[in-house]
Design an enzyme around this catalytic site. Structure first.
Site, PDB file in Angstrom:
ATOM      1  N   SER A  11      22.319  19.743   7.642  1.00  0.00           N
ATOM      2  CA  SER A  11      21.156  18.946   8.047  1.00  0.00           C
ATOM      3  C   SER A  11      21.496  17.488   8.348  1.00  0.00           C
ATOM      4  O   SER A  11      20.687  16.779   8.933  1.00  0.00           O
ATOM      5  CB  SER A  11      20.063  18.999   6.974  1.00  0.00           C
ATOM      6  OG  SER A  11      20.458  18.277   5.831  1.00  0.00           O
ATOM      7  N   LYS A  58      18.742  13.260   2.675  1.00  0.00           N
ATOM      8  CA  LYS A  58      18.067  13.007   3.952  1.00  0.00           C
ATOM      9  C   LYS A  58      17.909  11.499   4.156  1.00  0.00           C
ATOM     10  O   LYS A  58      18.009  10.707   3.219  1.00  0.00           O
ATOM     11  CB  LYS A  58      16.658  13.625   3.974  1.00  0.00           C
ATOM     12  CG  LYS A  58      16.626  15.143   3.887  1.00  0.00           C
ATOM     13  CD  LYS A  58      17.084  15.813   5.153  1.00  0.00           C
ATOM     14  CE  LYS A  58      16.989  17.319   5.092  1.00  0.00           C
ATOM     15  NZ  LYS A  58      17.957  17.946   4.187  1.00  0.00           N
TER      16      LYS A  58
END
Length: 196
Positions: free
Chosen positions: A115, A153
């Site tokens: 990701s 993230k």
């Protein structure tokens, strides 16, 4: 040698003090930095690290504490161009990665998944995280969601008490949560990757 989390925080804190040119902290100061309230308890941990050969000190002088290098470090041979070639110039130094990347309240986690690939963070990389509970917009963070799941993230505050956790992969979508559902565990400060 495997150290407990608290032992590693003590070692990291002393290494950070040395790296930043600060005096060796007192037991009370060291305890405050790593979350131990009692100087007596702090002294027992320090003595344990001395017994393990991780720390050394001059007898009867706590302020002489220093971290014993667990390795010779890696030789730093100079600079290399990633653009135009540079003249090869030998440099006789070495890099102790703990001194270079370590510090008080830092920890390492291994990345799983893709990701964050567009931020240059690949599956299997090790990332160094500065433990803290706050982050600025655009920081890459370790976020704990609903006290159950952790993720790495990019962080963004949004209007209406919302938090957006943004992947660095165009194939994935951002995740938006009510701010109270997300707790920041730390902010990315370094990265390691092994190729062989």
């Amino acid at each position: 040698m495997k150290l407990t989390g608290l032992e590693q925080r003590i070692v990291n804190h002393l290494s950070a003090c040395k790296r930043e040119g600060k005096a060796v902290p007192s037991l009370r100061e060291m305890g405050r930095a790593v979350g131990v309230n009692s100087p007596g308890t702090m002294g027992r941990y320090v003595n344990g690290l001395i017994d393990k050969g991780v720390l050394k000190k001059t007898p009867k002088r706590w302020r002489s504490l220093e971290v014993v290098s667990q390795s010779e470090g890696l030789p730093l041979l100079g600079k290399i161009a990633a653009g135009k070639p540079l003249e090869a110039m030998p440099v006789s130094q070495s890099i102790d990665l703990n001194v270079y990347l370590g510090g008080a309240n830092r920890f390492v986690i291994q990345v799983e998944g893709d990701s964050m690939i567009e931020a240059g963070i690949l599956d299997g990389d090790l990332v160094i995280i500065q433990q803290q509970e706050t982050a600025r917009t655009s920081d890459i963070v370790v976020a704990f969601i609903d006290n159950q799941e952790a993720t790495l993230k990019r962080f963004k505050k949004r209007a209406g008490n919302k938090v957006e956790l943004i992947p660095a992969n165009r194939k994935m979508k951002s995740m938006i949560y009510d701010a109270e559902r997300v707790s920041i565990q730390g902010v990315l400060v370094g990265q390691l990757r092994k190729y062989t």
